[in-house]
Design a protein around this motif. Structure first.
Motif, PDB file in Angstrom:
ATOM      1  N   ARG A  93      29.765  46.298  37.322  1.00  0.00           N
ATOM      2  CA  ARG A  93      30.025  45.750  38.653  1.00  0.00           C
ATOM      3  C   ARG A  93      28.733  45.328  39.332  1.00  0.00           C
ATOM      4  O   ARG A  93      27.693  45.952  39.143  1.00  0.00           O
ATOM      5  CB  ARG A  93      30.746  46.787  39.491  1.00  0.00           C
ATOM      6  CG  ARG A  93      32.217  46.919  39.169  1.00  0.00           C
ATOM      7  CD  ARG A  93      32.858  47.880  40.105  1.00  0.00           C
ATOM      8  NE  ARG A  93      34.271  48.045  39.834  1.00  0.00           N
ATOM      9  CZ  ARG A  93      35.221  47.263  40.334  1.00  0.00           C
ATOM     10  NH1 ARG A  93      34.897  46.252  41.100  1.00  0.00           N
ATOM     11  NH2 ARG A  93      36.492  47.485  40.051  1.00  0.00           N
ATOM     12  N   ILE A  94      28.830  44.260  40.136  1.00  0.00           N
ATOM     13  CA  ILE A  94      27.605  43.765  40.783  1.00  0.00           C
ATOM     14  C   ILE A  94      27.682  43.864  42.298  1.00  0.00           C
ATOM     15  O   ILE A  94      26.710  44.218  42.952  1.00  0.00           O
ATOM     16  CB  ILE A  94      27.298  42.327  40.319  1.00  0.00           C
ATOM     17  CG1 ILE A  94      25.942  41.856  40.801  1.00  0.00           C
ATOM     18  CG2 ILE A  94      28.376  41.347  40.722  1.00  0.00           C
ATOM     19  CD1 ILE A  94      25.453  40.636  40.092  1.00  0.00           C
ATOM     20  N   LEU A  95      28.841  43.590  42.882  1.00  0.00           N
ATOM     21  CA  LEU A  95      28.972  43.659  44.343  1.00  0.00           C
ATOM     22  C   LEU A  95      29.586  44.976  44.791  1.00  0.00           C
ATOM     23  O   LEU A  95      29.121  45.594  45.747  1.00  0.00           O
ATOM     24  CB  LEU A  95      29.831  42.499  44.857  1.00  0.00           C
ATOM     25  CG  LEU A  95      29.226  41.112  44.721  1.00  0.00           C
ATOM     26  CD1 LEU A  95      30.244  40.059  45.082  1.00  0.00           C
ATOM     27  CD2 LEU A  95      28.014  40.958  45.610  1.00  0.00           C
ATOM     28  N   MET A  96      30.626  45.400  44.120  1.00  0.00           N
ATOM     29  CA  MET A  96      31.305  46.626  44.517  1.00  0.00           C
ATOM     30  C   MET A  96      30.633  47.823  43.838  1.00  0.00           C
ATOM     31  O   MET A  96      29.944  47.660  42.842  1.00  0.00           O
ATOM     32  CB  MET A  96      32.778  46.574  44.124  1.00  0.00           C
ATOM     33  CG  MET A  96      33.535  45.381  44.682  1.00  0.00           C
ATOM     34  SD  MET A  96      33.371  45.163  46.445  1.00  0.00           S
ATOM     35  CE  MET A  96      34.169  46.608  47.064  1.00  0.00           C
ATOM     36  N   PRO A  97      30.838  49.028  44.374  1.00  0.00           N
ATOM     37  CA  PRO A  97      30.278  50.221  43.716  1.00  0.00           C
ATOM     38  C   PRO A  97      30.862  50.398  42.315  1.00  0.00           C
ATOM     39  O   PRO A  97      31.965  49.916  42.027  1.00  0.00           O
ATOM     40  CB  PRO A  97      30.706  51.366  44.624  1.00  0.00           C
ATOM     41  CG  PRO A  97      31.126  50.752  45.888  1.00  0.00           C
ATOM     42  CD  PRO A  97      31.531  49.371  45.623  1.00  0.00           C
ATOM     43  N   ASP A  98      30.122  51.113  41.474  1.00  0.00           N
ATOM     44  CA  ASP A  98      30.529  51.263  40.077  1.00  0.00           C
ATOM     45  C   ASP A  98      31.882  51.951  39.939  1.00  0.00           C
ATOM     46  O   ASP A  98      32.629  51.679  39.012  1.00  0.00           O
ATOM     47  CB  ASP A  98      29.469  52.063  39.308  1.00  0.00           C
ATOM     48  CG  ASP A  98      28.200  51.249  39.121  1.00  0.00           C
ATOM     49  OD1 ASP A  98      28.300  50.007  39.155  1.00  0.00           O
ATOM     50  OD2 ASP A  98      27.132  51.847  38.945  1.00  0.00           O
ATOM     51  N   ASP A  99      32.185  52.877  40.865  1.00  0.00           N
ATOM     52  CA  ASP A  99      33.428  53.624  40.735  1.00  0.00           C
ATOM     53  C   ASP A  99      34.549  53.047  41.601  1.00  0.00           C
ATOM     54  O   ASP A  99      35.485  53.747  41.940  1.00  0.00           O
ATOM     55  CB  ASP A  99      33.183  55.095  41.089  1.00  0.00           C
ATOM     56  CG  ASP A  99      32.549  55.250  42.465  1.00  0.00           C
ATOM     57  OD1 ASP A  99      32.155  54.218  43.042  1.00  0.00           O
ATOM     58  OD2 ASP A  99      32.461  56.381  42.955  1.00  0.00           O
ATOM     59  N   TRP A 100      34.437  51.799  41.973  1.00  0.00           N
ATOM     60  CA  TRP A 100      35.465  51.171  42.809  1.00  0.00           C
ATOM     61  C   TRP A 100      36.720  50.926  41.992  1.00  0.00           C
ATOM     62  O   TRP A 100      36.644  50.547  40.829  1.00  0.00           O
ATOM     63  CB  TRP A 100      34.936  49.852  43.357  1.00  0.00           C
ATOM     64  CG  TRP A 100      35.786  49.275  44.445  1.00  0.00           C
ATOM     65  CD1 TRP A 100      36.722  48.292  44.320  1.00  0.00           C
ATOM     66  CD2 TRP A 100      35.767  49.623  45.825  1.00  0.00           C
ATOM     67  NE1 TRP A 100      37.292  48.022  45.521  1.00  0.00           N
ATOM     68  CE2 TRP A 100      36.723  48.824  46.470  1.00  0.00           C
ATOM     69  CE3 TRP A 100      35.030  50.537  46.576  1.00  0.00           C
ATOM     70  CZ2 TRP A 100      36.968  48.917  47.831  1.00  0.00           C
ATOM     71  CZ3 TRP A 100      35.279  50.617  47.926  1.00  0.00           C
ATOM     72  CH2 TRP A 100      36.231  49.815  48.547  1.00  0.00           C
ATOM     73  N   TYR A 101      37.846  51.140  42.631  1.00  0.00           N
ATOM     74  CA  TYR A 101      39.125  50.954  41.956  1.00  0.00           C
ATOM     75  C   TYR A 101      39.679  49.580  42.316  1.00  0.00           C
ATOM     76  O   TYR A 101      39.813  49.252  43.490  1.00  0.00           O
ATOM     77  CB  TYR A 101      40.094  52.056  42.384  1.00  0.00           C
ATOM     78  CG  TYR A 101      41.436  51.976  41.731  1.00  0.00           C
ATOM     79  CD1 TYR A 101      41.652  52.498  40.448  1.00  0.00           C
ATOM     80  CD2 TYR A 101      42.508  51.374  42.385  1.00  0.00           C
ATOM     81  CE1 TYR A 101      42.892  52.411  39.861  1.00  0.00           C
ATOM     82  CE2 TYR A 101      43.747  51.281  41.787  1.00  0.00           C
ATOM     83  CZ  TYR A 101      43.933  51.808  40.525  1.00  0.00           C
ATOM     84  OH  TYR A 101      45.156  51.708  39.930  1.00  0.00           O
ATOM     85  N   GLY A 102      40.001  48.761  41.324  1.00  0.00           N
ATOM     86  CA  GLY A 102      40.613  47.462  41.562  1.00  0.00           C
ATOM     87  C   GLY A 102      39.600  46.334  41.665  1.00  0.00           C
ATOM     88  O   GLY A 102      38.390  46.555  41.698  1.00  0.00           O
ATOM     89  N   HIS A 103      40.123  45.115  41.700  1.00  0.00           N
ATOM     90  CA  HIS A 103      39.288  43.915  41.745  1.00  0.00           C
ATOM     91  C   HIS A 103      39.639  43.117  42.997  1.00  0.00           C
ATOM     92  O   HIS A 103      40.689  42.479  43.067  1.00  0.00           O
ATOM     93  CB  HIS A 103      39.507  43.099  40.475  1.00  0.00           C
ATOM     94  CG  HIS A 103      39.188  43.882  39.242  1.00  0.00           C
ATOM     95  ND1 HIS A 103      37.894  44.134  38.834  1.00  0.00           N
ATOM     96  CD2 HIS A 103      39.979  44.512  38.360  1.00  0.00           C
ATOM     97  CE1 HIS A 103      37.912  44.872  37.744  1.00  0.00           C
ATOM     98  NE2 HIS A 103      39.168  45.117  37.434  1.00  0.00           N
ATOM     99  N   PRO A 104      38.760  43.140  44.017  1.00  0.00           N
ATOM    100  CA  PRO A 104      39.158  42.687  45.357  1.00  0.00           C
ATOM    101  C   PRO A 104      39.492  41.207  45.509  1.00  0.00           C
ATOM    102  O   PRO A 104      40.162  40.858  46.468  1.00  0.00           O
ATOM    103  CB  PRO A 104      37.944  43.040  46.215  1.00  0.00           C
ATOM    104  CG  PRO A 104      37.241  44.096  45.488  1.00  0.00           C
ATOM    105  CD  PRO A 104      37.457  43.820  44.044  1.00  0.00           C
TER     106      PRO A 104
END
Lengths: 261, 169
Positions: A156-167
């Motif tokens: 991941r580049i914008l969201m945190p590494d442990d973010w759930y889903g693809h915004p």
């Protein structure tokens, strides 16, 4: 009395029409006979569909041929990959349309290569051809969930590494899902602090005038836990009696400058 | 000037000030607030302007520091994203006690117009805030006034070694 000038119009109009403005399709021209004819010939046999739109060539290729097509266009003179992203067509066609926006300084032209990646399919990385694809593909993976094969650092580049889903998917809620709602609380304090910190207030119109901590009325400001004063008062910089060694400042002695010095 | 020649009745009384240690300590603290330069978005421009020549934070004893270990005030100037929230808390924890926080601008106060998946809806969800500064973006003089109000607040506190818990988080 209000004029009912719209009544006539609505009865005359068709009842069933598009609720939202639908932009007219931009005019598309055949590539053959245009200045992009040689560009298209360089891509021999790979092109599924092609047209010229807004003075740019658009070619559709199979998603397994994306590297071949890009390589040939690069040899032809498209040295720069200016943009790479995707369009969510999951609801309509079950996948994401990935586009590569190319620029040729040599020929002073722009072209776009498009391919369709279905859900669960992999796309070959273009980092070996274009350096700019490195971050763009990471973003494509981060925001759209397209898996890229042979990428040197697919995370991941914008969201945190442990973010759930693809915004950036159209199915993703604008305010975030349940995991997004508690993300910072879970991360910093732990799940057990959810009750103490509380839920995010997502209602921008919500006002509780009795809540002096989150919403304080002007001239009735209070400290946390304090009782809101019934009478309006002005915040003074200094406490009553002044501060030692500092000139006593009162509101009536302020000097307002008429113009800048 | 010889001692006997000073007319104390004319020179604001005797050259002695009586005060308590508490007041002296808090007066000293309030006039040397070293702020952490923590600009996140457009409010940071206003914060920089407040530090610059026209508004001049230095005359309040407020000097911007690049390290949390030198700072006692954290001015959160801008939009705090959820990715960044963890680092904000870490920097806040690295600051020595006593410490204060100014939340500058609508984004830091409530998430502002960014009512979205990635923005923290108010920094008070992560760290305790002393002064909420409204505006989008607030002018430098508003930040200066917030700092003055914070100084007043500090002068009123008691200088204990351990600060009162501001909020249970």
């Amino acid at each position: 009395m209000r004029r009912d000038r719209f009544k006539k119009d609505t009865t005359a109009k068709n009842y069933y029409e598009d609720r939202f403005y639908v932009a007219p399709q931009s005019p598309k021209f055949d590539v053959l006979g245009s200045k992009f004819e040689d560009d298209l010939k360089a891509l021999d046999g790979l092109v599924l569909n092609s047209y010229v739109e807004f003075d740019q060539m658009v070619v559709f290729v199979d998603k397994n041929d994306n590297l071949k097509a890009l390589e040939k266009l690069k040899e032809f003179g498209y040295e720069i990959l200016s943009e790479l992203s995707g369009v969510d067509f999951i609801h309509q066609r079950g996948g994401i349309e990935v586009f590569y926006q190319l620029l040729s300084i040599k020929h002073k032209r722009r072209a776009r290569v498009k391919c369709f990646v279905k859900n669960g399919e992999f796309l070959q990385s273009a980092t070996s051809l274009y350096k700019s694809a490195n971050w763009a593909e990471r973003e494509l993976y981060d925001m759209m969930g397209v898996w890229i094969e042979n990428h040197p650092n697919l995370k991941r580049i914008l969201m945190p590494d442990d973010w759930y889903g693809h915004p950036l998917l159209k199915s993703y809620p604008l305010h975030g899902d349940e995991a997004a709602k508690w993300y910072e609380v879970d991360k910093i304090f732990g799940r057990e602090y959810r009750d103490i910190v509380g839920e995010e207030n997502r209602d921008s119109a919500f006002i509780d005038s009795k809540d002096t901590f989150n919403f304080s009325r002007i001239y009735h400001e209070t400290e946390y836990g304090g009782v809101e004063p019934s009478e309006a008062y002005l915040q003074e910089y200094q406490e009553k009696g002044g501060v030692p060694f500092i000139k006593h400042a009162t509101r009536d002695k302020f000097k307002i400058l008429k113009k800048r010095r | 000037m010889a001692f006997h020649k000073v007319d104390y009745t004319k020179e604001n009384g005797l050259p002695v000030v009586l005060t308590t240690v508490d007041k002296l300590v808090q007066w000293g603290r309030s006039n040397s607030l070293w702020a952490m330069s923590y600009g996140l978005a457009c409010c940071a421009m206003e914060m920089m302007a407040a530090g610059g020549g026209r508004f001049d934070f230095d005359r309040f004893g407020t000097i911007f520091r690049a390290s949390p270990k030198h700072s006692e005030v954290m001015i959160i100037a801008g939009t705090l994203t959820k990715k960044h929230a963890e680092f904000t808390r870490r920097l806040y924890d690295a600051m020595p006690e006593p410490k204060w926080v100014i939340s500058m601008g609508s984004c830091a106060n409530t998430g502002g117009m960014f009512n979205t998946y990635a923005t923290v809806q108010g920094v008070d969800r992560v760290i305790p805030v002393d002064i909420y500064l409204p505006g989008c973006a607030p002018r430098p003089e508003t930040l200066q006034y917030a700092l003055m109000i914070l100084q007043k607040k500090i002068r009123k506190e008691t200088p204990r070694r351990k600060q009162k818990v501001k909020r249970v988080v």
